[in-house]
Design an enzyme around this catalytic site. Structure first.
Site, PDB file in Angstrom:
ATOM      1  CB  CYS A  16     -96.135 -24.014  -3.199  1.00 30.14           C
ATOM      2  SG  CYS A  16     -94.365 -24.278  -3.187  1.00 30.14           S
ATOM      3  CB  CYS A  17     -99.665 -21.389  -5.626  1.00 31.12           C
ATOM      4  SG  CYS A  17    -101.292 -20.988  -6.267  1.00 31.12           S
ATOM      5  N   PRO A  18    -101.720 -22.786  -3.260  1.00 34.23           N
ATOM      6  CG  PRO A  18    -103.904 -23.306  -2.508  1.00 34.23           C
ATOM      7  CD  PRO A  18    -102.610 -23.936  -2.962  1.00 34.23           C
TER       8      PRO A  18
END
Lengths: 79, 138
Positions: A16-18
């Site tokens: 997931c982000c980042p």
């Protein structure tokens, strides 16, 4: 219509982000101009992150598909 | 965006993740990121302090779940390892606020080597924050 010739594939499945964007930035640096990077992702945030990143960084988003929760992007390196 | 300045005040494990993630994201694009750690967060710039970061308050019992989620997301679950990863981009500078250092026990002897040093807030606010394309406060 001819299929895109992928030079390299980056699989960010589960991340997931980042991280998908961090890894995309690293991966694109390793390619030559004209190469095509395939990015596989499951983070729905990439639906907006990757198109806007392409525009900002001067890369071309050739295609974006989604099937069974898996997003697949083809990006041509322009610069 | 060519530059970003971030002031980090909150020191709980969960709350420090967001500024670090934002810094990682923008630094990976080549944006210069300058981060000033103030108040209790300054202790995150020591090895002991970074290792001691916990989730506070009503979410404290959920720490194991959060750390597992961080690892699944692909980030190192330890804050010091995230700091090292950010430093590895070559685009992130970490600064300890001198007032916070004096109050909370951070000095040049225990500051992690990834940090640029201990600086006055006036310098950071004028030379980094005011001149940055974007400024954030956490």
């Amino acid at each position: 219509m001819s299929e895109t010739q992928v030079t390299s594939t980056l699989d960010t499945t589960g991340k997931c982000c980042p991280m998908p964007m961090v890894e995309t930035n690293k991966a694109i640096k390793a390619l030559a101009i004209g190469d095509v990077l395939e990015i596989i992702a499951t983070d729905v945030g990439t639906r907006k992150d990757i198109p806007s990143w392409c525009e900002r960084m001067g890369q071309s988003l050739l295609s974006m598909t989604e099937e069974g929760g898996v997003l697949r992007y083809h990006v041509r390196k322009n610069r | 965006m060519k530059s970003m300045a971030i002031v980090v005040r909150d020191d709980s494990y969960d709350k420090i993740l967001t500024p670090l993630a934002f810094a990682y994201l923008t630094a990976s694009e080549g944006t210069q990121v300058d981060m000033l750690f103030v108040n209790w967060a300054v202790k995150a710039l020591t090895a002991e302090g970074a290792a001691a970061l916990r989730i506070d308050g009503r979410h404290a019992a959920e720490e194991a779940m959060v750390r597992e989620g961080v690892a699944k997301a692909g980030l190192p679950p330890e804050v010091y390892d995230i700091i090292k990863a950010l430093k590895g981009t070559g685009c992130v500078n970490f600064y300890a606020c001198s007032l916070a250092g004096a109050i909370f026990g951070v000095n040049e002897g225990n500051l992690i080597p990834e940090a640029e040093g201990i600086v006055g807030a006036a310098w950071f606010l004028n030379e980094k924050a005011a001149k940055a394309d974007h400024y954030q406060y956490f």
